[in-house]
Design a protein around this motif. Structure first.
Motif, PDB file in Angstrom:
ATOM      1  N   LYS A  80     -48.830 -10.631  -1.935  1.00 39.24           N
ATOM      2  CA  LYS A  80     -49.528 -11.043  -0.709  1.00 39.24           C
ATOM      3  C   LYS A  80     -50.701 -11.958  -1.044  1.00 39.24           C
ATOM      4  N   THR A  81     -51.425 -11.606  -2.088  1.00 44.70           N
ATOM      5  CA  THR A  81     -52.569 -12.409  -2.510  1.00 44.70           C
ATOM      6  C   THR A  81     -52.128 -13.794  -2.946  1.00 44.70           C
ATOM      7  N   MET A  82     -51.058 -13.871  -3.723  1.00 39.06           N
ATOM      8  CA  MET A  82     -50.570 -15.166  -4.191  1.00 39.06           C
ATOM      9  C   MET A  82     -50.131 -16.051  -3.033  1.00 39.06           C
ATOM     10  N   LYS A  83     -49.590 -15.460  -1.981  1.00 35.29           N
ATOM     11  CA  LYS A  83     -49.202 -16.246  -0.799  1.00 35.29           C
ATOM     12  C   LYS A  83     -50.433 -16.833  -0.131  1.00 35.29           C
ATOM     13  N   VAL A  84     -51.479 -16.027   0.023  1.00 36.45           N
ATOM     14  CA  VAL A  84     -52.722 -16.500   0.648  1.00 36.45           C
ATOM     15  C   VAL A  84     -53.336 -17.611  -0.188  1.00 36.45           C
ATOM     16  N   ILE A  85     -53.341 -17.433  -1.498  1.00 36.76           N
ATOM     17  CA  ILE A  85     -53.926 -18.424  -2.394  1.00 36.76           C
ATOM     18  C   ILE A  85     -53.133 -19.727  -2.355  1.00 36.76           C
ATOM     19  N   HIS A  86     -51.814 -19.624  -2.304  1.00 40.25           N
ATOM     20  CA  HIS A  86     -50.984 -20.826  -2.223  1.00 40.25           C
ATOM     21  C   HIS A  86     -51.244 -21.578  -0.914  1.00 40.25           C
ATOM     22  N   GLU A  87     -51.377 -20.832   0.182  1.00 41.95           N
ATOM     23  CA  GLU A  87     -51.646 -21.459   1.476  1.00 41.95           C
ATOM     24  C   GLU A  87     -53.003 -22.158   1.489  1.00 41.95           C
ATOM     25  N   ALA A  88     -53.916 -21.696   0.627  1.00 42.12           N
ATOM     26  CA  ALA A  88     -55.225 -22.336   0.511  1.00 42.12           C
ATOM     27  C   ALA A  88     -55.215 -23.465  -0.524  1.00 42.12           C
ATOM     28  N   SER A  89     -54.013 -23.807  -1.029  1.00 40.44           N
ATOM     29  CA  SER A  89     -53.834 -24.870  -2.031  1.00 40.44           C
ATOM     30  C   SER A  89     -54.579 -24.576  -3.328  1.00 40.44           C
ATOM     31  N   CYS A  90     -54.675 -23.299  -3.679  1.00 36.67           N
ATOM     32  CA  CYS A  90     -55.392 -22.901  -4.897  1.00 36.67           C
ATOM     33  C   CYS A  90     -54.502 -22.186  -5.902  1.00 36.67           C
ATOM     34  N   GLY A  91     -53.206 -22.105  -5.662  1.00 35.76           N
ATOM     35  CA  GLY A  91     -52.327 -21.392  -6.578  1.00 35.76           C
ATOM     36  C   GLY A  91     -50.869 -21.721  -6.320  1.00 35.76           C
ATOM     37  N   PRO A  92     -49.974 -21.250  -7.199  1.00 40.61           N
ATOM     38  CA  PRO A  92     -48.558 -21.602  -7.117  1.00 40.61           C
ATOM     39  C   PRO A  92     -47.809 -20.862  -6.006  1.00 40.61           C
ATOM     40  N   GLU A  93     -46.691 -21.440  -5.599  1.00 42.57           N
ATOM     41  CA  GLU A  93     -45.817 -20.800  -4.617  1.00 42.57           C
ATOM     42  C   GLU A  93     -44.982 -19.714  -5.286  1.00 42.57           C
ATOM     43  N   VAL A  94     -44.859 -18.576  -4.627  1.00 45.37           N
ATOM     44  CA  VAL A  94     -43.999 -17.490  -5.120  1.00 45.37           C
ATOM     45  C   VAL A  94     -42.615 -17.681  -4.508  1.00 45.37           C
ATOM     46  N   TYR A  95     -41.584 -17.737  -5.346  1.00 42.97           N
ATOM     47  CA  TYR A  95     -40.223 -17.943  -4.869  1.00 42.97           C
ATOM     48  C   TYR A  95     -39.520 -16.631  -4.540  1.00 42.97           C
ATOM     49  N   VAL A  96     -39.593 -15.688  -5.472  1.00 40.26           N
ATOM     50  CA  VAL A  96     -38.862 -14.439  -5.286  1.00 40.26           C
ATOM     51  C   VAL A  96     -39.443 -13.379  -6.229  1.00 40.26           C
ATOM     52  N   ALA A  97     -39.348 -12.130  -5.827  1.00 42.46           N
ATOM     53  CA  ALA A  97     -39.679 -11.011  -6.716  1.00 42.46           C
ATOM     54  C   ALA A  97     -38.376 -10.413  -7.223  1.00 42.46           C
ATOM     55  N   PHE A  98     -38.439  -9.723  -8.342  1.00 41.91           N
ATOM     56  CA  PHE A  98     -37.277  -8.962  -8.817  1.00 41.91           C
ATOM     57  C   PHE A  98     -37.777  -7.609  -9.290  1.00 41.91           C
ATOM     58  N   THR A  99     -36.888  -6.770  -9.747  1.00 45.74           N
ATOM     59  CA  THR A  99     -37.233  -5.371 -10.012  1.00 45.74           C
ATOM     60  C   THR A  99     -38.463  -5.209 -10.891  1.00 45.74           C
ATOM     61  N   ASN A 100     -38.572  -6.024 -11.917  1.00 44.24           N
ATOM     62  CA  ASN A 100     -39.706  -5.873 -12.838  1.00 44.24           C
ATOM     63  C   ASN A 100     -40.424  -7.195 -13.093  1.00 44.24           C
ATOM     64  N   GLY A 101     -40.525  -8.002 -12.019  1.00 45.38           N
ATOM     65  CA  GLY A 101     -41.248  -9.249 -12.223  1.00 45.38           C
ATOM     66  C   GLY A 101     -41.287 -10.165 -11.020  1.00 45.38           C
ATOM     67  N   LEU A 102     -41.773 -11.369 -11.280  1.00 42.30           N
ATOM     68  CA  LEU A 102     -41.932 -12.393 -10.248  1.00 42.30           C
ATOM     69  C   LEU A 102     -41.418 -13.725 -10.756  1.00 42.30           C
ATOM     70  N   CYS A 103     -40.953 -14.561  -9.808  1.00 39.56           N
ATOM     71  CA  CYS A 103     -40.562 -15.929 -10.115  1.00 39.56           C
ATOM     72  C   CYS A 103     -41.374 -16.840  -9.207  1.00 39.56           C
ATOM     73  N   TYR A 104     -42.050 -17.837  -9.806  1.00 44.68           N
ATOM     74  CA  TYR A 104     -42.933 -18.687  -9.015  1.00 44.68           C
ATOM     75  C   TYR A 104     -43.011 -20.088  -9.619  1.00 44.68           C
ATOM     76  N   ALA A 105     -43.706 -20.972  -8.915  1.00 47.21           N
ATOM     77  CA  ALA A 105     -43.773 -22.379  -9.312  1.00 47.21           C
ATOM     78  C   ALA A 105     -44.625 -22.570 -10.567  1.00 47.21           C
ATOM     79  N   PHE A 106     -44.249 -23.566 -11.325  1.00 45.75           N
ATOM     80  CA  PHE A 106     -44.981 -23.944 -12.529  1.00 45.75           C
ATOM     81  C   PHE A 106     -46.216 -24.743 -12.146  1.00 45.75           C
ATOM     82  N   THR A 107     -47.305 -24.513 -12.864  1.00 48.97           N
ATOM     83  CA  THR A 107     -48.532 -25.281 -12.681  1.00 48.97           C
ATOM     84  C   THR A 107     -48.639 -26.285 -13.821  1.00 48.97           C
ATOM     85  N   PRO A 108     -48.468 -27.585 -13.550  1.00 46.43           N
ATOM     86  CA  PRO A 108     -48.514 -28.582 -14.636  1.00 46.43           C
ATOM     87  C   PRO A 108     -49.874 -28.609 -15.327  1.00 46.43           C
TER      88      PRO A 108
END
Length: 348
Positions: free
Chosen positions: A82-110
């Motif tokens: 939830k926090t990562m979504k708020v941060i992404h909407e504020a243009s301060c962090g990466p987009e979260v694509y999907v969660a899985f059982t023991n982790g997260l998949c999200y956008a790369f920060t160049p």
């Protein structure tokens, strides 16, 4: 909502990590030819395992993060998403694509993670100070209850009364880091810091240099790893970042920013936070904040010192957590009396 895949990634081996990442990418990037994927395992973390996957351009890679062993005991993963979504909407962090059982998949920060040398470059620390101010202005809708002491006591509650390894227990006792003594330190520190009345804002809470990515093309920074992000005492984030100049594997407290550097950093930060030019930031404000930040360096030492001892009980990563934890608490004890005596104004 972020979808959750019923996929568990085995991060113990490179084969398991890549196999699991391929399964995740089938959902996140179904059009990528999966026989042409490239992988890069990042080894800088001391909690999780991270692998980057891309097809044509490394800048377009997707990150797959496998949570560290038993970290669900002290990190609220749903709150993190939830926090990562708020941060992404504020243009301060990466987009979260999907969660899985023991982790997260999200956008790369160049970019590249900062180092203990690059964080001292003026164009870099100025970018960091302004990004911290932007993070602190994010409105999450959460109640403004600082996470510091509840999180510290959560760590303490999970800490065993005694380590099963007799040699480690001997080291803990000899260094004065028993659970009972650490709990007493937490109570004393809370009684010292709370009356200061420092503002509570949304904080990253873990701004070590490797969690700050420098994009040399844009001359800008982005923060990553928001596992501990939550409302907190505003000076804590800055104090914690200054402490992190000193490293992890080999702590060197001589790298802590000098008073002159602190003042310059805080002038840049306060100008961004207050929305004024740097020459409009008062000397009184800078000195007040420098005092607050100095006080909260103790909180940073105690929090991550206990974290180190706790991680030693659970983590499977190759890092000397117990030495790190004992060293942070030793620095807390070394500086405590001096910092407790420091006369700092109380926020009215």
């Amino acid at each position: 909502m972020v979808a959750t895949l019923a996929v568990e990634v085995d991060g113990r081996t490179e084969v398991g990590l890549r196999s699991g990442a391929r399964r995740i990418l089938k959902h996140v990037r179904p059009n990528w030819p999966h026989d042409k994927l490239h992988f890069k395992t990042y080894t800088a973390g001391v909690t999780n395992i991270l692998v980057g996957v891309w097809c044509e351009s490394e800048r377009d890679q997707v990150l797959v993060r496998v949570y560290g062993n038993n970290t669900h005991l002290f990190i609220d993963r749903q709150a993190e998403i939830k926090t990562m979504k708020v941060i992404h909407e504020a243009s301060c962090g990466p987009e979260v694509y999907v969660a899985f059982t023991n982790g997260l998949c999200y956008a790369f920060t160049p970019g590249v993670p900062l180092t203990f040398k690059s964080v001292t470059h003026e164009n870099v620390w100025r970018a960091v100070s302004k990004q911290v101010a932007k993070i602190h202005k994010i409105q999450t809708g959460d109640k403004r209850n600082p996470m510091l002491f509840p999180k510290l006591r959560q760590f303490l509650s999970l800490l065993p009364d005694a380590f099963s390894d007799a040699e480690k227990q001997k080291r803990v006792v000899a260094s004065g880091c028993t659970k009972k003594k650490l709990s007493q330190m937490a109570d004393e520190l809370e009684g010292h810091l709370t009356p200061l009345g420092c503002p509570v804002v949304f904080c990253h809470n873990d701004l070590l240099v490797r969690n700050i990515i420098w994009d040399d093309d844009l001359k800008s920074v982005t923060f990553i790893d928001f596992e501990y992000a939550a409302p907190n005492h505003q000076p804590f984030d800055i104090a914690n970042h200054f402490n992190e100049y000193s490293g992890m594997e080999e702590l060197d407290w001589t790298r802590y920013p000098s008073p002159e550097v602190q003042r310059s950093w805080l002038r840049s930060y306060l100008a961004e936070y207050q929305g004024v030019a740097e020459d409009q930031v008062s000397v009184q404000d800078i000195e007040l904040w420098r005092g607050w930040v100095t006080k909260f360096t103790l909180a940073s030492h105690l929090l991550w010192g206990v974290w180190g001892l706790l991680q030693d009980c659970h983590s499977s990563l190759d890092f000397d957590y117990i030495t790190y934890g004992i060293s942070r608490i030793a620095e807390y004890k070394r500086r405590k009396e001096e910092i407790f005596r420091l006369d700092v104004a109380v926020k009215k």
